[in-house]
Design an enzyme around this catalytic site. Structure first.
Site, mmCIF file in Angstrom:
data_model
loop_
_atom_site.group_PDB
_atom_site.id
_atom_site.type_symbol
_atom_site.label_atom_id
_atom_site.label_comp_id
_atom_site.label_asym_id
_atom_site.label_seq_id
_atom_site.Cartn_x
_atom_site.Cartn_y
_atom_site.Cartn_z
ATOM 1 N N GLY A 15 34.880 21.933 12.850
ATOM 2 C CA GLY A 15 33.645 21.597 12.599
ATOM 3 C C GLY A 15 33.605 20.087 12.383
ATOM 4 N N ARG A 76 35.914 24.537 18.992
ATOM 5 C CA ARG A 76 37.164 25.395 18.337
ATOM 6 C C ARG A 76 37.788 26.135 19.715
ATOM 7 N NH1 ARG A 76 35.690 25.066 12.748
ATOM 8 N NH2 ARG A 76 33.690 25.364 12.420
ATOM 9 N N ASP A 107 42.191 22.140 8.497
ATOM 10 C CA ASP A 107 43.623 22.855 8.514
ATOM 11 C C ASP A 107 43.849 23.533 9.916
ATOM 12 O OD1 ASP A 107 41.916 24.869 8.060
ATOM 13 O OD2 ASP A 107 43.023 25.434 6.173
ATOM 14 N N THR A 130 36.704 17.344 7.098
ATOM 15 C CA THR A 130 35.801 18.493 6.983
ATOM 16 C C THR A 130 35.000 18.330 5.726
ATOM 17 O OG1 THR A 130 35.952 20.870 6.290
ATOM 18 C CG2 THR A 130 38.028 19.313 5.754
ATOM 19 N N ASP A 132 34.197 20.711 3.988
ATOM 20 C CA ASP A 132 34.721 21.683 2.946
ATOM 21 C C ASP A 132 35.756 21.143 1.842
ATOM 22 O OD1 ASP A 132 33.235 23.371 4.457
ATOM 23 O OD2 ASP A 132 34.831 24.937 4.854
ATOM 24 N N ASP A 134 38.709 21.364 1.760
ATOM 25 C CA ASP A 134 39.833 22.130 1.316
ATOM 26 C C ASP A 134 41.076 21.934 1.909
ATOM 27 O OD1 ASP A 134 38.818 22.868 3.885
ATOM 28 O OD2 ASP A 134 38.802 24.974 3.591
ATOM 29 N N GLY A 175 30.992 25.879 2.646
ATOM 30 C CA GLY A 175 32.345 26.187 1.939
ATOM 31 C C GLY A 175 32.993 27.568 2.428
ATOM 32 N N ARG A 176 33.600 27.671 3.561
ATOM 33 C CA ARG A 176 33.837 29.020 4.104
ATOM 34 C C ARG A 176 34.721 29.811 3.188
ATOM 35 N NH1 ARG A 176 35.159 28.332 9.985
ATOM 36 N NH2 ARG A 176 36.186 26.611 9.295
HETATM 37 O O1 F6P Z 1 34.565 24.187 7.779
HETATM 38 C C1 F6P Z 1 33.319 23.622 7.971
HETATM 39 C C2 F6P Z 1 32.246 24.709 7.837
HETATM 40 O O2 F6P Z 1 31.096 23.886 7.884
HETATM 41 C C3 F6P Z 1 32.189 25.642 6.973
HETATM 42 O O3 F6P Z 1 31.648 25.256 5.794
HETATM 43 C C4 F6P Z 1 31.367 26.768 7.688
HETATM 44 O O4 F6P Z 1 31.778 28.037 7.125
HETATM 45 C C5 F6P Z 1 31.914 26.618 8.936
HETATM 46 O O5 F6P Z 1 32.190 25.135 9.152
HETATM 47 C C6 F6P Z 1 30.637 26.859 9.975
HETATM 48 O O6 F6P Z 1 31.162 26.966 11.324
HETATM 49 P P1 F6P Z 1 30.389 26.843 12.509
HETATM 50 O O7 F6P Z 1 29.560 25.603 12.801
HETATM 51 O O8 F6P Z 1 31.130 27.036 13.472
HETATM 52 O O9 F6P Z 1 29.430 28.108 12.404
#
Ligand code: F6P
Length: 328
Positions: A15, A76, A107, A130, A132, A134, A175-176
């Protein structure tokens, strides 16, 4: 004798996060400072597999420090999860005689870097990016501070409607799997309750707390819910549950979503990204590998990349207590 590093490549993966551009800029400029070549790889590992990379100079990264997102773009990559994909990626590094890789991401991106290092013995250094936050081994990942401020400002606006209409708002922040954004934004925006995956408040206690707020004279309330919270299947079910048990409340849901990932990076994130970018290149020039750069007590530090991947960053318990006290 260790082989001297002459060419480094940098990519952003996973992300996007505000401040990634400042980190790219710092990496490229540090390479220029030390007279080594630096390649920018587009679209993360996928771009490396597809040979989508370019030699950068100090001037290639002008005018990007203030920009959100990542000018290298991100992905990704499913293909990089396969041995064949990683083989292609390695061949492309060899083609350009690149002898070190700097990965800016979370991570998942570091896991990819670690496997790549073990298979092909290519030196890797990670820079945590990130929203998040985390990641074990750093108090702050790039992008987190900006996301906090973006989410807090959004909740301030929601509060205007909440108080004008005497409403109870459930606001979901990103925050996944982690509650860092929710906890800090909840305190910063004065939320009545904060629901995070690290602490199971329980629906009964949530109802009790809302009841207490109402009885103490509060006419509107905001509950900040981390995306990864486990209280119910999703925030809409949670709101329905509360509505059913407390029909006196006029309940609304607001999901902030990807707006939290965008926008110009804060000064903190730009400075952090600059410091970590410089350190990452210097470590590589010092023939170091499999490390993540990070921040601890305002000092730039390093953590073994495997530890950064496996370690669990813990939330600040004191903040939970502060929140409980000041929402009385
Ligand atoms: O890891 C960062 C994050 O923004 C999370 O908070 C969220 O769940 C995820 O990425 C969303 O990912 P995507 O943009 O692939 O939907």
């Amino acid at each position: 004798m260790e082989k001297k590093i002459k060419k480094i490549a940098v990519l952003t993966s996973g992300g996007d996060a505000p401040g990634m551009n400042a980190a790219i800029r710092a990496v490229v400029r540090t390479c220029a400072f030390y007279n080594i070549e630096c390649y920018g790889i587009y679209r993360g590992y996928q771009g490396l597999i597809e040979n989508d990379l370019k030699l950068f100079t100090a001037r290639s990264v002008k005018n990007i420090i203030q920009k959100g997102g990542t000018t290298l773009r991100s992905a990704r990559s499913e293909e990089f999860r396969t041995k064949e994909g990683r083989q292609k990626a390695f061949e492309n590094l060899q083609k350009h005689k690149i002898d070190g890789l700097i990965v800016i991401g979370g991570d998942g991106s570091f896991t990819g870097a670690s496997i790549f290092n073990k298979e092909f013995n290519i030196p890797v250094i990670g820079i945590p990016g990130t929203i998040d936050n985390d990641i074990y081994g750093t108090s702050h990942a790039i992008g987190y501070d900006t996301a906090l401020n973006t989410a807090m400002e959004a909740i301030d606006k929601i509060r205007d409607t909440a108080s004008s209409h005497n409403r109870l708002f459930f606001v979901e922040v990103m925050g996944r799997d982690a509650g860092f954004i929710a906890l800090n934004v909840g305190v910063g925006a004065g939320a009545e309750e904060i629901l995070i995956p690290e602490e199971d408040l329980g629906l009964d206690r949530l109802l009790e707390s809302l009841e207490r707020s109402r009885n103490s004279g509060k006419t509107s309330s905001i509950v900040v819910v981390a995306e990864g919270d486990h209280s119910s299947k999703n925030i809409y079910e949670l709101a329905d549950y509360v509505k059913e048990h407390m029909p006196q409340y006029d309940v609304r849901v607001s999901v902030l979503g990807h707006m939290q990932r965008g926008g110009a990076p804060s000064c903190f994130d730009r400075v952090l990204a600059s410091r970590l970018g410089v350190k990452a290149v210097e470590l590589m020039l010092d023939n170091q590998s499999m490390l993540m750069v990070g921040l601890k007590d305002d000092k730039v530090t390093t953590t073994n990349l495997e530890d950064a991947i496996k370690g669990k960053s813990t939330i600040n318990e004191e903040l939970l207590r502060v929140s409980d006290i000041i929402t009385v």
